[in-house]
Write a protein that holds these residues in place. Structure first.
Motif, PDB file in Angstrom:
ATOM      1  N   VAL A 457      44.840  41.990  36.100  1.00 31.29           N
ATOM      2  CA  VAL A 457      44.464  41.447  37.408  1.00 31.29           C
ATOM      3  C   VAL A 457      43.923  40.027  37.284  1.00 31.29           C
ATOM      4  O   VAL A 457      44.500  39.080  37.819  1.00 31.29           O
ATOM      5  CB  VAL A 457      43.448  42.369  38.123  1.00 31.29           C
ATOM      6  N   CYS A 458      42.839  39.857  36.535  1.00 27.90           N
ATOM      7  CA  CYS A 458      42.275  38.509  36.393  1.00 27.90           C
ATOM      8  C   CYS A 458      43.189  37.600  35.581  1.00 27.90           C
ATOM      9  O   CYS A 458      43.313  36.403  35.876  1.00 27.90           O
ATOM     10  CB  CYS A 458      40.887  38.580  35.766  1.00 27.90           C
ATOM     11  N   GLN A 461      45.579  36.076  37.739  1.00 28.48           N
ATOM     12  CA  GLN A 461      44.953  35.523  38.941  1.00 28.48           C
ATOM     13  C   GLN A 461      45.288  36.352  40.185  1.00 28.48           C
ATOM     14  O   GLN A 461      45.493  35.837  41.284  1.00 28.48           O
ATOM     15  CB  GLN A 461      45.375  34.064  39.142  1.00 28.48           C
ATOM     16  N   GLY A 462      45.355  37.652  39.982  1.00 25.88           N
ATOM     17  CA  GLY A 462      45.588  38.586  41.078  1.00 25.88           C
ATOM     18  C   GLY A 462      47.047  38.797  41.447  1.00 25.88           C
ATOM     19  O   GLY A 462      47.352  39.655  42.283  1.00 25.88           O
ATOM     20  N   GLN A 463      47.953  38.064  40.803  1.00 25.40           N
ATOM     21  CA  GLN A 463      49.367  38.173  41.183  1.00 25.40           C
ATOM     22  C   GLN A 463      49.961  39.535  40.849  1.00 25.40           C
ATOM     23  O   GLN A 463      50.821  40.037  41.581  1.00 25.40           O
ATOM     24  CB  GLN A 463      50.172  37.068  40.476  1.00 25.40           C
ATOM     25  N   LEU A 465      48.624  42.323  41.041  1.00 23.66           N
ATOM     26  CA  LEU A 465      48.186  43.327  42.008  1.00 23.66           C
ATOM     27  C   LEU A 465      49.053  43.325  43.269  1.00 23.66           C
ATOM     28  O   LEU A 465      49.112  44.333  43.990  1.00 23.66           O
ATOM     29  CB  LEU A 465      46.722  43.069  42.386  1.00 23.66           C
ATOM     30  N   GLN A 466      49.736  42.218  43.521  1.00 28.73           N
ATOM     31  CA  GLN A 466      50.419  42.071  44.800  1.00 28.73           C
ATOM     32  C   GLN A 466      51.581  43.034  45.033  1.00 28.73           C
ATOM     33  O   GLN A 466      51.715  43.574  46.142  1.00 28.73           O
ATOM     34  CB  GLN A 466      50.868  40.618  44.987  1.00 28.73           C
ATOM     35  N   GLN A 500      41.341  44.907  47.857  1.00 31.35           N
ATOM     36  CA  GLN A 500      41.746  43.499  47.917  1.00 31.35           C
ATOM     37  C   GLN A 500      40.509  42.594  47.926  1.00 31.35           C
ATOM     38  O   GLN A 500      40.466  41.563  47.237  1.00 31.35           O
ATOM     39  CB  GLN A 500      42.591  43.251  49.163  1.00 31.35           C
ATOM     40  N   SER A 503      38.641  42.579  44.521  1.00 30.87           N
ATOM     41  CA  SER A 503      39.464  41.886  43.529  1.00 30.87           C
ATOM     42  C   SER A 503      39.268  40.384  43.639  1.00 30.87           C
ATOM     43  O   SER A 503      39.071  39.688  42.627  1.00 30.87           O
ATOM     44  CB  SER A 503      40.945  42.240  43.729  1.00 30.87           C
ATOM     45  N   ALA A 504      39.302  39.883  44.861  1.00 30.20           N
ATOM     46  CA  ALA A 504      39.074  38.455  45.080  1.00 30.20           C
ATOM     47  C   ALA A 504      37.669  38.059  44.660  1.00 30.20           C
ATOM     48  O   ALA A 504      37.454  36.977  44.073  1.00 30.20           O
ATOM     49  CB  ALA A 504      39.312  38.113  46.548  1.00 30.20           C
ATOM     50  N   LEU A 507      37.454  37.924  40.847  1.00 33.42           N
ATOM     51  CA  LEU A 507      38.152  36.726  40.385  1.00 33.42           C
ATOM     52  C   LEU A 507      37.288  35.480  40.554  1.00 33.42           C
ATOM     53  O   LEU A 507      37.217  34.614  39.673  1.00 33.42           O
ATOM     54  CB  LEU A 507      39.467  36.561  41.146  1.00 33.42           C
ATOM     55  N   TYR A 524      36.305  49.557  38.657  1.00 35.45           N
ATOM     56  CA  TYR A 524      37.490  48.961  39.279  1.00 35.45           C
ATOM     57  C   TYR A 524      38.725  49.838  39.028  1.00 35.45           C
ATOM     58  O   TYR A 524      39.519  50.081  39.949  1.00 35.45           O
ATOM     59  CB  TYR A 524      37.721  47.560  38.718  1.00 35.45           C
TER      60      TYR A 524
END
Length: 594
Positions: A457-458, A461-463, A465-466, A500, A503-504, A507, A524
Motif C-alpha cells: 500500500v505505502c 503510494q496507495g495505487q 489498493l485501487q 480509504q 489509508s490516506a 500515507l 490495517y
C-alpha cells in the motif's frame, strides 16, 4: 470428535454460483478442454472421499503417536506411509502440477477446495503433499528443461516429495544474512554446505526420495537478499536413467518437539558439501522461491480455514447433543429435563461467529484463487494485470487473516465444548494446537501485515489498493436496486470509506513518522480482511436470494450474512480508531519502563 464431512454444497455454491469460475476456464486455452462444472464436481466429490475416509480417521491417532526420530531417520505415524501411497496413486499429490509432467493441472480456485478438505482432515498430513506441490511449481517455472524432466514426473506422481529450505538458526525473516554456501563443482553442479532449521518434511519415510529446494550464496554473491541463489538438492542422487543412486551429503540432525502438528516432521537439515544444481539465474533465488511462497501463503491460510470448518462441525454436533440448563421460555423443551446448549445465546454467538468467518473465509480463499488463475491463464492482458495487482495485495491478507480467524474459530469451538474441549479425549484441543503454527510459519502474520501496508500500500503510494476498491465500488453500485440489502450495502460503503480514509492518513503520516507502519500494520490488515469479507458476504447473500428457491439450504446463507453485518463487521470501528492513533501510544514508554 465429529466425523468430518466436506462442505461440498457450499464449495459448489462459491465456485459456480458466486464466482462462476467455469466462465474463466472456458476463456483460457490451457483449461477450456479439460475443465468444466461437471468435471470440477466429480474431482471434488472424489477429493471429499479421500479427506473423509482416508485422511481424517487417522488424525487423532497420528497426533498421539507423532513422528519418531532415530539416528537421522524419521518414521511417520502408523498408516501414514500407506495413506500417502494411496494419495499419490490417485494423482492427488500433483493436483496443480503441469500435465506435461503427469499432473492434473487444476486451476487454483478449484485446488483450494481440495486443500481445505485435506487440512480439515489433518493439517499435519496435508503438509507433505502441500510442500511438494509448491516445490513442483517452483521447478516448473524456474528450472532448466533438464532439471524439469529429471524431477517433475517423479514429484507429480508422489514418488518423490519436496521441501523448501530457507530458515537458518540465525536467519529467519532476514534471509539476506544466510550463511549457507554453494561452491561450483567441475561438472556444473554445486557443493552446498550449511544448516537449515524448521524444514517441514525434511526427512520421512513416505517417499523414495526428498527433493530439497535450498537457498544459498555463491562465492561472488553480493550482500543481502540480492546475493541469494536457489538450488535443487536431492536426498538421493538420481542416475541418468532416473533410478536412484547414492545418498547425497545431507542429513537430518534432529527434529523439533512442537506444540502441535505432531505427525509432521519439522527437521534440522545439515548440508555437508551436498551436490546441488542451480535453479534459475544466479543471485535470483529469492524471487524464484517467492513463486512458491505466494501460493504456499494462500495454502497456509487455507490451513486456518480447514481447521475452522472442522471446529465448527465438532462444536455444532456437541452443542446439539449436550443437554445442560434451561433456555428462555420461547426455546424451552418442557418435555425434557434440560435443553441442549444450542438454545443459549452465547453458544449461538460462538457457533454463528465460526460459521460466518468460515464461510466468509471459503469465499475469500476462492476469490484469491480465482485471481491467481486469471493472472496465469487470462488471454486479456488487462485482466491479467488487474489480477496480478489483486494477488499482490491480497496474498498477505489470505495468509494472516485466514489463520488469525482460524485460530479464533478453533478457540470458540473449544469454548463450546467447555471442559471437554480442554481434554484430549474429544480432539478439539488438537485443532487449537495444530492451527497455532499457521500464524507463525511462511512469514509471521506481523510480517504479512508489514508486507501489506509497508510494501504493497505505502510502497505503491496507495495505487495497489485501487483495483480492490474499484471492484468493491462497482459491486455496491451494481446492487443498488436490491432494496432488501440497503442497510448492509450502506455498512459496506461506510467500511470502504473508512479503509480509504485511514489509508490516506497513514500515507500522509508515514512521511514524518517512521514508526507508524509497523505500529498499525496488523490492525490495517484485519481492516482489509473484514471489509473483504463484508463484500463477499453481501455478494453471496444477493446470489443466495436469487437461488434460494432451487437450493433451500441457502436460506441459512442469507441469515448468516445478516449476522456478519450485525455482529462481526462492527469490529472495523475499533480497528480504525487504533490505526488513527498511529504510533503515539506505543512509543510513550522508555525501554526500561517495560
Amino acid at each position: 470428535m465429529a466425523d468430518y464431512r466436506a462442505p461440498r454444497d457450499d464449495m459448489d455454491f462459491v465456485l459456480h454460483d458466486v464466482f462462476n469460475v467455469a466462465a474463466d476456464w472456458q476463456q483460457a486455452a490451457e483449461l477450456a478442454e479439460m475443465m468444466d462444472v461437471d468435471t470440477a464436481t466429480a474431482i471434488l466429490d472424489e477429493a471429499a472421499k479421500v479427506a473423509e475416509n482416508l485422511v481424517a480417521p487417522l488424525s487423532r491417532q497420528a497426533d498421539e503417536q507423532g513422528i519418531r526420530f532415530d539416528n537421522g531417520d524419521v518414521t511417520t505415524p502408523d498408516g501414514f506411509k500407506e495413506n500417502f501411497k494411496q494419495l499419490a496413486e490417485g494423482g492427488w499429490v500433483g493436483v496443480t502440477a503441469n500435465p506435461e509432467f503427469g499432473g492434473m493441472g487444476l486451476p487454483k480456485a478449484l485446488s483450494a477446495q481440495y486443500e481445505e478438505m485435506l487440512c480439515s482432515a489433518d493439517i499435519a498430513f496435508s503438509l507433505y503433499p502441500g510442500l511438494t506441490s509448491g516445490a513442483i511449481m517452483t521447478l516448473d517455472l524456474h528450472a532448466s528443461e533438464e532439471l524439469k524432466q529429471q524431477y517433475l514426473p517423479k514429484m507429480a506422481a508422489g514418488e518423490w516429495t519436496g521441501t523448501m529450505c530457507l530458515t537458518e538458526p540465525h536467519a529467519g525473516t532476514d534471509l539476506g544474512i544466510i550463511k549457507s554456501k554453494a561452491v561450483p563443482n567441475d561438472d556444473g553442479s554445486y557443493a552446498i554446505s550449511g544448516t537449515k532449521i524448521f524444514i517441514t518434511g525434511g526427512e520421512h519415510d513416505l517417499a523414495d526420495n526428498i527433493v530439497h529446494l535450498v537457498l544459498a550464496k555463491l562465492p561472488d554473491a553480493p550482500a543481502g537478499t540480492k546475493g541469494i541463489s536457489l538450488f535443487v538438492v536431492p536426498k538421493i542422487l538420481p542416475n541418468e536413467d532416473g533410478s536412484l543412486g547414492e545418498r547425497n551429503a545431507l542429513s537430518c540432525g534432529s527434529v523439533e518437539h512442537k506444540m502441535g502438528i505432531h505427525a509432521s516432521a519439522t527437521c534440522v537439515m545439515n548440508f555437508d558439501g551436498a551436490k546441488g544444481w542451480l535453479v534459475g539465474e544466479p543471485h535470483r533465488g529469492l524471487p524464484a522461491m517467492f513463486t512458491m511462497m505466494n501460493y504456499e501463503r494462500l495454502g497456509v491460510g487455507i490451513q486456518g480455514l480447514g481447521a475452522a470448518e472442522r471446529s465448527y462441525q465438532n462444536a455444532l454436533e456437541y452443542a446439539k447433543d449436550r443437554i445442560q440448563g434451561r433456555g428462555a421460555k420461547a426455546t424451552r423443551n418442557d418435555a425434557a429435563e434440560a435443553d441442549s446448549i444450542l438454545v443459549h445465546g452465547d453458544v449461538r454467538r460462538m457457533l454463528l461467529t465460526m460459521k460466518a468467518l468460515t464461510e466468509g473465509g471459503r469465499a475469500f480463499s476462492t476469490w484469491v484463487g480465482q485471481q491467481l488463475d486469471r493472472a496465469k491463464y487470462a488471454s486479456d492482458a488487462k485482466v491479467r494485470e488487474k489480477a496480478d495487482a489483486m494477488v499482490a495485495l491480497l496474498t498477505p491478507v489470505a495468509k494472516a487473516f485466514l489463520t488469525d480467524t482460524g485460530l479464533e474459530s478453533t478457540i470458540h469451538g473449544q469454548q463450546v465444548f467447555g471442559g471437554h474441549g480442554y481434554v484430549r479425549e474429544w480432539g478439539q484441543e488438537q485443532l487449537v494446537r495444530d492451527t497455532r503454527i499457521a500464524q507463525i510459519y511462511e512469514g509471521t502474520n506481523g510480517i504479512q501485515a508489514l508486507d501489506l501496508l509497508g510494501r504493497k500500500v505505502c510502497g505503491s503510494q496507495g495505487q495497489l489498493l485501487q483495483p480492490f476498491m474499484e471492484e468493491l465500488s462497482g459491486f455496491v453500485a451494481e446492487i443498488a436496486q436490491h432494496n432488501r440489502w440497503n442497510t448492509e450495502r450502506a455498512q459496506l460503503q461506510q467500511a470502504m470509506d473508512a479503509l480509504q480514509g485511514v489509508s490516506a492518513e497513514v500515507l500522509q503520516k508515514a512521511g514524518t513518522d517512521e514508526n507508524i507502519i509497523s505500529s498499525v500494520a496488523v490492525e490495517y490488515l484485519h481492516l482489509v480482511g473484514y471489509v473483504s469479507y463484508a463484500y463477499l458476504w453481501l455478494r453471496m447473500a444477493v446470489v443466495a436470494e436469487q437461488r434460494q428457491a432451487e437450493k433451500p439450504y441457502l436460506a441459512a446463507k442469507i441469515k448468516t450474512a445478516k449476522f456478519y453485518f450485525a455482529r462481526i463487521l462492527p469490529r472495523v470501528h475499533a480497528l480504525v480508531a487504533s490505526i488513527k492513533d498511529g504510533s503515539e501510544s506505543l512509543y510513550l514508554h522508555d525501554d526500561n519502563e517495560f
